[in-house]
Design a protein around this motif. Structure first.
Motif, PDB file in Angstrom:
ATOM      1  N   ARG A 234       0.841  -1.208   0.000  1.00  0.00           N
ATOM      2  CA  ARG A 234       0.000   0.000   0.000  1.00  0.00           C
ATOM      3  C   ARG A 234       0.870   1.250   0.000  1.00  0.00           C
ATOM      4  O   ARG A 234       0.572   2.237  -0.688  1.00  0.00           O
ATOM      5  N   LYS A 235       1.946   1.204   0.780  1.00  0.00           N
ATOM      6  CA  LYS A 235       2.823   2.356   0.900  1.00  0.00           C
ATOM      7  C   LYS A 235       3.589   2.627  -0.387  1.00  0.00           C
ATOM      8  O   LYS A 235       3.734   3.778  -0.814  1.00  0.00           O
ATOM      9  N   LYS A 236       4.077   1.564  -1.031  1.00  0.00           N
ATOM     10  CA  LYS A 236       4.922   1.727  -2.223  1.00  0.00           C
ATOM     11  C   LYS A 236       4.118   1.888  -3.511  1.00  0.00           C
ATOM     12  O   LYS A 236       4.477   2.678  -4.384  1.00  0.00           O
ATOM     13  N   PHE A 237       3.027   1.114  -3.624  1.00  0.00           N
ATOM     14  CA  PHE A 237       2.321   1.055  -4.907  1.00  0.00           C
ATOM     15  C   PHE A 237       0.870   1.515  -4.844  1.00  0.00           C
ATOM     16  O   PHE A 237       0.171   1.526  -5.854  1.00  0.00           O
ATOM     17  N   ASN A 238       0.411   1.867  -3.614  1.00  0.00           N
ATOM     18  CA  ASN A 238      -0.970   2.306  -3.427  1.00  0.00           C
ATOM     19  C   ASN A 238      -1.980   1.252  -3.896  1.00  0.00           C
ATOM     20  O   ASN A 238      -3.011   1.575  -4.494  1.00  0.00           O
ATOM     21  N   ILE A 239      -1.655  -0.025  -3.653  1.00  0.00           N
ATOM     22  CA  ILE A 239      -2.557  -1.129  -3.966  1.00  0.00           C
ATOM     23  C   ILE A 239      -2.672  -2.039  -2.751  1.00  0.00           C
ATOM     24  O   ILE A 239      -1.831  -1.984  -1.849  1.00  0.00           O
ATOM     25  N   ASP A 240      -3.698  -2.828  -2.727  1.00  0.00           N
ATOM     26  CA  ASP A 240      -3.886  -3.808  -1.654  1.00  0.00           C
ATOM     27  C   ASP A 240      -4.412  -5.084  -2.295  1.00  0.00           C
ATOM     28  O   ASP A 240      -5.550  -5.128  -2.742  1.00  0.00           O
ATOM     29  N   ARG A 241      -3.583  -6.107  -2.347  1.00  0.00           N
ATOM     30  CA  ARG A 241      -3.945  -7.324  -3.061  1.00  0.00           C
ATOM     31  C   ARG A 241      -4.813  -8.270  -2.229  1.00  0.00           C
ATOM     32  O   ARG A 241      -5.161  -9.365  -2.687  1.00  0.00           O
ATOM     33  N   TYR A 242      -5.177  -7.848  -1.015  1.00  0.00           N
ATOM     34  CA  TYR A 242      -5.908  -8.750  -0.125  1.00  0.00           C
ATOM     35  C   TYR A 242      -7.152  -9.342  -0.776  1.00  0.00           C
ATOM     36  O   TYR A 242      -7.943  -8.656  -1.432  1.00  0.00           O
ATOM     37  N   SER A 243      -7.325 -10.641  -0.563  1.00  0.00           N
ATOM     38  CA  SER A 243      -8.568 -11.359  -0.827  1.00  0.00           C
ATOM     39  C   SER A 243      -8.506 -12.627   0.015  1.00  0.00           C
ATOM     40  O   SER A 243      -7.417 -13.061   0.423  1.00  0.00           O
ATOM     41  N   GLU A 244      -9.643 -13.217   0.285  1.00  0.00           N
ATOM     42  CA  GLU A 244      -9.636 -14.458   1.049  1.00  0.00           C
ATOM     43  C   GLU A 244      -8.897 -15.551   0.290  1.00  0.00           C
ATOM     44  O   GLU A 244      -8.218 -16.391   0.894  1.00  0.00           O
ATOM     45  N   ALA A 245      -8.980 -15.530  -1.026  1.00  0.00           N
ATOM     46  CA  ALA A 245      -8.261 -16.513  -1.848  1.00  0.00           C
ATOM     47  C   ALA A 245      -6.752 -16.319  -1.722  1.00  0.00           C
ATOM     48  O   ALA A 245      -5.987 -17.297  -1.675  1.00  0.00           O
ATOM     49  N   ASP A 246      -6.318 -15.056  -1.653  1.00  0.00           N
ATOM     50  CA  ASP A 246      -4.893 -14.776  -1.515  1.00  0.00           C
ATOM     51  C   ASP A 246      -4.373 -15.235  -0.157  1.00  0.00           C
ATOM     52  O   ASP A 246      -3.238 -15.715  -0.037  1.00  0.00           O
ATOM     53  N   VAL A 247      -5.191 -15.109   0.876  1.00  0.00           N
ATOM     54  CA  VAL A 247      -4.816 -15.593   2.203  1.00  0.00           C
ATOM     55  C   VAL A 247      -4.605 -17.102   2.172  1.00  0.00           C
ATOM     56  O   VAL A 247      -3.606 -17.617   2.691  1.00  0.00           O
ATOM     57  N   ILE A 248      -5.523 -17.820   1.553  1.00  0.00           N
ATOM     58  CA  ILE A 248      -5.417 -19.278   1.457  1.00  0.00           C
ATOM     59  C   ILE A 248      -4.154 -19.676   0.694  1.00  0.00           C
ATOM     60  O   ILE A 248      -3.425 -20.597   1.076  1.00  0.00           O
ATOM     61  N   LYS A 249      -3.878 -18.954  -0.377  1.00  0.00           N
ATOM     62  CA  LYS A 249      -2.684 -19.224  -1.188  1.00  0.00           C
ATOM     63  C   LYS A 249      -1.418 -19.017  -0.360  1.00  0.00           C
ATOM     64  O   LYS A 249      -0.471 -19.806  -0.435  1.00  0.00           O
TER      65      LYS A 249
END
Length: 311
Positions: A234-249
């Motif tokens: 978030r700090k470097k790219f101003n994005i947040d890749r969070y998803s429940e699928a990403d957590v599982i991965k």
């Protein structure tokens, strides 16, 4: 404190804490700040917890009891409780811990007198199953130190008091089990909110077999690393890749290390017990076994050590 003060909603998730829940809730009911909405959410306990909180609710109209239809774990349970929260402020409490009588009054007074802050915690004692004090944990009490140490560990324990506007802005907790509170604080920081701790001990955290504090699970270690990755992105790219699928991965990527972690956690449990019985030689040997068995425990303990030095 009288009823003309702002309403504060206290969220208390409970699960199989029949031996401790009455004392925990009474420590909230007997607060010097009395204008409270106390929301207790039972996550399908299999012991007498739900029956006990039902009986308590009959004696005090401030208590609202909710119950999950199925066992839903901490994040869904907390967010379920938040749906019913009407207070201008939100406080957290666990069903097996104990608050000092003026904990909420002190936290509320701080936020009123320091409006630049949106959330406040405090130092904590640790107690065992018999209410015996076995230790204490200090947290940073200035925002500069918080920003300096936030990547080492969560700088505020989850038993904070926060303005309800923060929960609305962040839309509650995210499904990052074991680090949902850490993620909440990191997202606050990303959004420009400030948080701090009182320089006093207003809460006792119970360490017992089976609760999060004693088991400190493998998933919690991984998720702490995960939320820090999200924070940096978030700090470097101003994005947040969070998803429940990403957590599982993410969890699946490291699952091969779990068996070693479980072994190290048993050594850590023995270290705690040795400290209680003042067997310091065994305590040190168990700590040594803990850190050589799992790199994730080593990482955690090094971070905690650096955190303590800096705080």
């Amino acid at each position: 404190m009288t009823s003309n003060m702002p309403l504060i909603s206290v969220i208390i998730p409970v699960y199989n804490v029949e031996l401790y829940v009455k004392k925990a809730i009474n420590s909230i009911l007997n607060q010097t700040y009395s204008n409270l909405q106390i929301i207790i959410i039972d996550d399908c306990s299999t012991d007498r917890t739900y029956e006990i909180v039902q009986n308590i609710s009959k004696l005090d109209s401030r208590v609202l009891i909710l119950r999950n239809k199925i066992n839903s774990k901490i994040v869904k349970t907390l967010n379920y409780g938040l749906e019913y929260a009407r207070g201008e402020y939100i406080a957290r409490m666990d069903g097996d811990d104990i608050c000092s009588a003026d904990r909420i009054e002190k936290q509320y007074s701080f936020l009123i007198n320091n409006p630049e802050y949106s959330l406040v915690g405090n130092h904590v004692y640790t107690i065992n199953e018999n209410d015996e004090k076995i230790g204490h944990v200090k947290f940073p009490t200035d925002f500069f130190t918080i920003k300096k140490t936030i990547k080492l560990t969560s700088p505020v324990l989850h038993i904070w008091l926060a303005k309800s506007e923060v929960y609305k802005k962040l839309k509650g907790y995210r499904e990052i089990p074991g680090a949902e509170d850490y993620d909440f604080l990191l997202r606050m920081l990303s959004e420009g909110f400030k948080f701090i701790n009182l320089d006093s001990y207003e809460y006792s955290v119970r360490v017992r077999n089976g609760n999060t504090t004693s088991t400190i699970g493998f998933q919690q270690r991984l998720m702490s690393n995960y939320v820090l990755e999200l924070f940096d992105e978030r700090k470097k790219f101003n994005i947040d890749r969070y998803s429940e699928a990403d957590v599982i991965k993410y969890l699946d990527k490291y699952k091969k290390h779990k068996s070693n972690f479980d072994k190290s956690n048993e050594y850590l449990r023995q270290a705690f017990n040795s400290k209680v019985h003042k067997n310091y030689i065994k305590m040190l040997s168990m700590i040594f076994m803990t850190v050589i068995t799992s790199r994730f425990q080593l990482q955690y303990m090094l971070k905690r050590l650096i955190f303590k030095i800096k705080v």
